[in-house]
Design a protein around this motif. Structure first.
Motif, PDB file in Angstrom:
ATOM      1  N   TRP A 332      26.013 -21.026 -12.890  1.00 29.77           N
ATOM      2  CA  TRP A 332      26.617 -20.396 -11.727  1.00 29.77           C
ATOM      3  C   TRP A 332      26.885 -18.905 -11.690  1.00 29.77           C
ATOM      4  N   ALA A 333      26.447 -18.058 -13.042  1.00 27.03           N
ATOM      5  CA  ALA A 333      26.699 -16.900 -13.069  1.00 27.03           C
ATOM      6  C   ALA A 333      25.453 -16.070 -12.552  1.00 27.03           C
ATOM      7  N   LEU A 334      24.475 -16.840 -12.775  1.00 32.48           N
ATOM      8  CA  LEU A 334      22.891 -16.154 -12.625  1.00 32.48           C
ATOM      9  C   LEU A 334      22.843 -15.937 -11.216  1.00 32.48           C
ATOM     10  N   ASN A 335      22.284 -14.626 -10.796  1.00 29.76           N
ATOM     11  CA  ASN A 335      21.766 -14.357  -9.592  1.00 29.76           C
ATOM     12  C   ASN A 335      20.446 -14.243  -9.739  1.00 29.76           C
ATOM     13  N   ARG A 336      19.434 -15.000  -9.174  1.00 28.83           N
ATOM     14  CA  ARG A 336      17.951 -15.427  -9.568  1.00 28.83           C
ATOM     15  C   ARG A 336      17.475 -14.550  -8.502  1.00 28.83           C
ATOM     16  N   ASP A 337      17.977 -14.013  -7.426  1.00 21.27           N
ATOM     17  CA  ASP A 337      17.202 -13.024  -6.651  1.00 21.27           C
ATOM     18  C   ASP A 337      17.264 -11.559  -7.332  1.00 21.27           C
ATOM     19  N   GLU A 338      18.258 -11.380  -7.982  1.00 29.91           N
ATOM     20  CA  GLU A 338      18.656 -10.121  -8.846  1.00 29.91           C
ATOM     21  C   GLU A 338      17.403  -9.905  -9.754  1.00 29.91           C
ATOM     22  N   ILE A 339      17.382 -11.217 -10.586  1.00 21.82           N
ATOM     23  CA  ILE A 339      16.192 -11.336 -11.664  1.00 21.82           C
ATOM     24  C   ILE A 339      15.004 -11.043 -11.112  1.00 21.82           C
ATOM     25  N   ARG A 340      14.671 -11.573 -10.072  1.00 26.54           N
ATOM     26  CA  ARG A 340      13.359 -11.529  -9.457  1.00 26.54           C
ATOM     27  C   ARG A 340      13.033 -10.061  -9.019  1.00 26.54           C
ATOM     28  N   GLN A 341      13.879  -9.382  -8.377  1.00 23.58           N
ATOM     29  CA  GLN A 341      14.049  -7.980  -7.883  1.00 23.58           C
ATOM     30  C   GLN A 341      13.765  -6.917  -9.203  1.00 23.58           C
ATOM     31  N   VAL A 342      14.793  -7.165 -10.140  1.00 28.48           N
ATOM     32  CA  VAL A 342      14.622  -6.139 -10.917  1.00 28.48           C
ATOM     33  C   VAL A 342      13.636  -6.669 -12.514  1.00 28.48           C
ATOM     34  N   ALA A 343      13.758  -7.852 -12.860  1.00 28.72           N
ATOM     35  CA  ALA A 343      12.795  -8.091 -13.874  1.00 28.72           C
ATOM     36  C   ALA A 343      11.217  -8.134 -13.249  1.00 28.72           C
ATOM     37  N   TYR A 344      11.047  -8.781 -12.183  1.00 28.83           N
ATOM     38  CA  TYR A 344       9.726  -9.066 -11.521  1.00 28.83           C
ATOM     39  C   TYR A 344       9.205  -8.374 -10.555  1.00 28.83           C
ATOM     40  N   PHE A 345      10.381  -7.136 -10.162  1.00 30.52           N
ATOM     41  CA  PHE A 345       9.883  -6.087  -9.375  1.00 30.52           C
ATOM     42  C   PHE A 345       9.624  -6.757  -7.781  1.00 30.52           C
ATOM     43  N   GLY A 346      10.188  -7.756  -7.457  1.00 32.53           N
ATOM     44  CA  GLY A 346       9.972  -8.717  -6.208  1.00 32.53           C
ATOM     45  C   GLY A 346       8.869  -9.644  -6.405  1.00 32.53           C
ATOM     46  N   ALA A 347       8.070  -9.733  -7.231  1.00 31.10           N
ATOM     47  CA  ALA A 347       6.956 -10.650  -7.297  1.00 31.10           C
ATOM     48  C   ALA A 347       7.246 -12.046  -7.737  1.00 31.10           C
ATOM     49  N   GLY A 348       6.464 -12.921  -7.503  1.00 33.71           N
ATOM     50  CA  GLY A 348       6.857 -14.340  -7.413  1.00 33.71           C
ATOM     51  C   GLY A 348       8.030 -14.979  -6.735  1.00 33.71           C
ATOM     52  N   GLU A 349       8.668 -15.852  -6.901  1.00 29.75           N
ATOM     53  CA  GLU A 349       9.795 -16.538  -6.327  1.00 29.75           C
ATOM     54  C   GLU A 349      10.914 -16.776  -7.178  1.00 29.75           C
ATOM     55  N   SER A 350      12.133 -16.661  -6.369  1.00 29.01           N
ATOM     56  CA  SER A 350      13.250 -17.096  -7.374  1.00 29.01           C
ATOM     57  C   SER A 350      13.215 -18.492  -7.453  1.00 29.01           C
ATOM     58  N   GLY A 351      13.397 -18.812  -8.989  1.00 27.61           N
ATOM     59  CA  GLY A 351      13.182 -20.084  -9.308  1.00 27.61           C
ATOM     60  C   GLY A 351      14.284 -21.308  -9.156  1.00 27.61           C
ATOM     61  N   ILE A 352      13.993 -22.235  -8.717  1.00 25.62           N
ATOM     62  CA  ILE A 352      14.905 -23.399  -8.627  1.00 25.62           C
ATOM     63  C   ILE A 352      14.436 -24.739  -9.114  1.00 25.62           C
ATOM     64  N   GLU A 353      13.043 -24.941  -9.150  1.00 25.68           N
ATOM     65  CA  GLU A 353      12.468 -26.020  -9.758  1.00 25.68           C
ATOM     66  C   GLU A 353      11.357 -25.627 -10.431  1.00 25.68           C
ATOM     67  N   GLU A 354      10.782 -26.735 -11.388  1.00 19.84           N
ATOM     68  CA  GLU A 354       9.500 -26.390 -11.799  1.00 19.84           C
ATOM     69  C   GLU A 354       8.347 -26.075 -11.373  1.00 19.84           C
ATOM     70  N   VAL A 355       8.128 -26.293 -10.203  1.00 22.98           N
ATOM     71  CA  VAL A 355       7.132 -25.989  -9.131  1.00 22.98           C
ATOM     72  C   VAL A 355       7.508 -24.853  -8.058  1.00 22.98           C
ATOM     73  N   PRO A 356       6.439 -24.245  -7.657  1.00 22.12           N
ATOM     74  CA  PRO A 356       6.902 -23.232  -6.496  1.00 22.12           C
ATOM     75  C   PRO A 356       6.897 -23.885  -5.092  1.00 22.12           C
ATOM     76  N   THR A 357       7.537 -23.220  -4.111  1.00 18.17           N
ATOM     77  CA  THR A 357       7.626 -23.945  -2.912  1.00 18.17           C
ATOM     78  C   THR A 357       6.338 -24.285  -2.323  1.00 18.17           C
ATOM     79  N   GLY A 358       5.175 -23.881  -2.684  1.00 15.74           N
ATOM     80  CA  GLY A 358       3.934 -24.323  -2.052  1.00 15.74           C
ATOM     81  C   GLY A 358       3.325 -25.816  -2.547  1.00 15.74           C
ATOM     82  N   SER A 359       4.036 -26.034  -3.740  1.00 10.99           N
ATOM     83  CA  SER A 359       3.519 -27.285  -4.258  1.00 10.99           C
ATOM     84  C   SER A 359       4.133 -28.551  -3.469  1.00 10.99           C
TER      85      SER A 359
END
Length: 546
Positions: A332-359
């Protein structure tokens, strides 16, 4: 748009990717859905991939032009270094990047998730527990041994042999027996119906030769039937392959050889591509991605549906993460969007499952918003008073994973968890990870194309990549049930239930879904991002002499 239309759209996608519909039937039926349904479900993404020549694309402004010509040695940058080039025992994605150019599998998946034959010319199920494969009669191993059904039998018996200690044995434990049933035929007898069987063969089914395995250390000397032969491995520097002049596919490969260099993902890669010291790279600094992918100096390849789930792993066998409440506090402490923006410079998707939304396996679970109050309450319920000190194992060779830890450090501090970061070399990290000598870290699971590839290995009690020590009888039952189910919709529903258990227990917390980005010189063509994430360098070549 009604909810029923969304459900029908997702059902159509699952039927198509599950092999129940031809491409023509899928396209015809997809035309009956509204634009809203296509954008709100995975139908739009799959339809787009289906109507393109491949699942990978170069952006407008820097298209890959020209056809590959014979000749040249490709200098390719890899992130990290293989642990081994024995496909039965390798557990690092970089190993697969190399050895999938040395070996062939019976079948594989193309960029649109369609099965095609490599060493198999045809395959069919004579009943729900029997699969028959007809084999090519023209393939030869690099040691001169002719490929045949005995090699297939040996390969899977070796994977399943406990002495091999293969991490991929759980993917094949439904096999009762593999037998040669003709000079160019092999038959798999299964203990039960097995839904992910073909996907697993395409994912981790490289065929080896017994004589080669027993002659030299297979971890350092790979002998396959593939387009390239192993030459040398200089630890910490490079690994070299040369063209297999006796490859059974006429005209392939184009390249004379490949030199895989083990390089950090930083500016030096980009500089080397510009200077010609490198021709191809498996990753670029993400802060430059938007600029580089449209740079007319390069060819760029990516895919929205093939990538890697990144997750936070917590050691459930040792304090403090043996307490479910503490793990939930991290969740509950994790902010996934912040991780994506800072660690991945906005690339990819904020994760919630083992597959992407296109799967087709994505179940539509909403992204969980951080709740610091709830996280603090969970820590109080766990009996934590004051600040909780934990250590995060960081990997500087994988800057996005390390940066994830740095972002988490601040997020956890806000709820009362003081997380220090210990940076270690990848070999040290891996040893600690598999032996459970850590508290919390970031990790990823390469080549996840079917949910079973993830859950049977990472979540199931005793799974070969279950590095968290997690065990839940209900989760195990769902994993086992989904494996023995061949109806795609029923498997989908079982995995949806399973994900809720994993979300609640939080031995791992999905943080990000990483898209793959290849960058290459303008005269390098033929590279694609494939579902199994293998590089398939047999299709790659120079349009002009290098």
């Amino acid at each position: 748009m009604s909810g029923s239309e969304e459900q029908r759209a997702e059902a159509l996608v699952r039927r198509y990717l599950g092999g129940d519909l031809s491409r023509r039937s899928f396209l015809r039926r997809a035309g009956g859905f509204s634009v809203a349904a296509m954008s709100a479900t995975s139908l739009g993404a799959v339809l787009a991939a289906c109507t393109k020549s491949s699942g990978s694309a170069a952006p407008s402004g820097s298209p890959a032009t020209g056809s590959p010509t014979a000749g040249g040695t490709l200098k390719a940058a890899l992130t990290g270094e293989p642990d081994t080039i024995d496909p039965a025992t390798s557990t690092i994605y970089t190993g697969a990047q190399v050895y999938d150019n040395i070996f062939n599998k019976l079948i594989d998946l193309d960029p649109s998730n369609t099965f095609y034959g490599q060493l198999a010319t045809a395959w069919n199920a004579t009943d729900d527990k029997t699969w028959v494969f007809d084999l090519v009669d023209s393939a030869t191993f690099h040691n001169g041994e002719k490929f045949g059904p005995a090699d297939v039998v040996y390969t899977f018996e070796r994977i399943l042999d406990p002495k091999t200690a293969s991490s991929y044995a759980p993917l094949y434990n439904a096999i009762s027996k593999v037998e040669a049933t003709g000079p160019t035929q092999v038959t798999f007898h299964l203990k039960t119906p097995f839904g992910p069987f073909l996907s697993n063969l395409a994912n981790n089914g490289e065929i080896v030769n017994q004589k080669a395995i027993e002659s030299k250390d297979p971890a350092r000397n790979a002998v396959g039937t593939g387009p390239f032969e192993f030459v040398e491995w200089v630890q910490g520097d490079h690994l070299t392959l040369k063209k297999n002049d006796s490859y059974f596919l006429s005209g392939k490969p184009y390249l004379d050889g490949i030199e895989f260099q083990f390089l950090l993902v930083n500016q030096s890669r980009v500089d080397a591509l510009r200077s010609g010291d490198l021709n191809w790279s498996d990753a670029v600094p993400l802060q430059q991605l938007n600029t580089l992918k449209s740079d007319p100096s390069f060819n760029y390849v990516t895919s929205a549906t093939a990538g890697i789930p990144d997750y936070i792993a917590m050691n459930t066998a040792k304090p403090p993460f043996n307490d479910k409440l503490v793990r939930q506090a991290v969740y509950w402490a994790l902010n996934r969007d912040e991780i994506r923006q800072v660690a991945y410079f906005g690339a990819g998707e904020s994760g919630i499952e083992e597959v992407p939304t296109g799967s087709s396996w994505y179940d539509g679970s909403p992204l969980v918003a951080p709740d610091t109050v709830k996280a603090q309450q969970l820590l109080q319920q766990a009996g934590v008073s004051g600040t909780l000190d934990v250590e995060y194992l960081g990997l500087p060779q994988y800057p996005e994973l390390l940066k994830t830890g740095e972002v988490m450090q601040q997020q956890l501090k806000a709820v009362g968890i003081n997380m220090t970061i210990k940076q270690v070399e990848v070999g040290v990290w891996f040893d600690a990870f598999v032996k459970g000598n850590y508290q919390i870290t970031s990790a990823y699971q390469e080549r996840t194309i079917d949910p079973d590839n993830f859950y049977a290995l990472v979540i199931h009690t005793g799974g070969d990549i279950n590095t968290t020590g997690y065990s839940n009888a209900q989760a195990d039952q769902l994993i086992d049930q989904a494996r023995t189910e061949t109806d795609t919709q029923k498997r989908f529903d079982l995995y949806k239930q399973l994900r809720q258990i994993v979300f609640d227990d939080s031995p791992i917390v999905f943080a990000h879904y990483e898209t793959i980005n290849y960058l290459m010189q303008k005269n390098v063509v033929g590279s694609t991002v494939n579902p199994t994430l293998e590089l398939r360098m047999q299709e790659v070549g120079f349009t002009t002499p290098s």
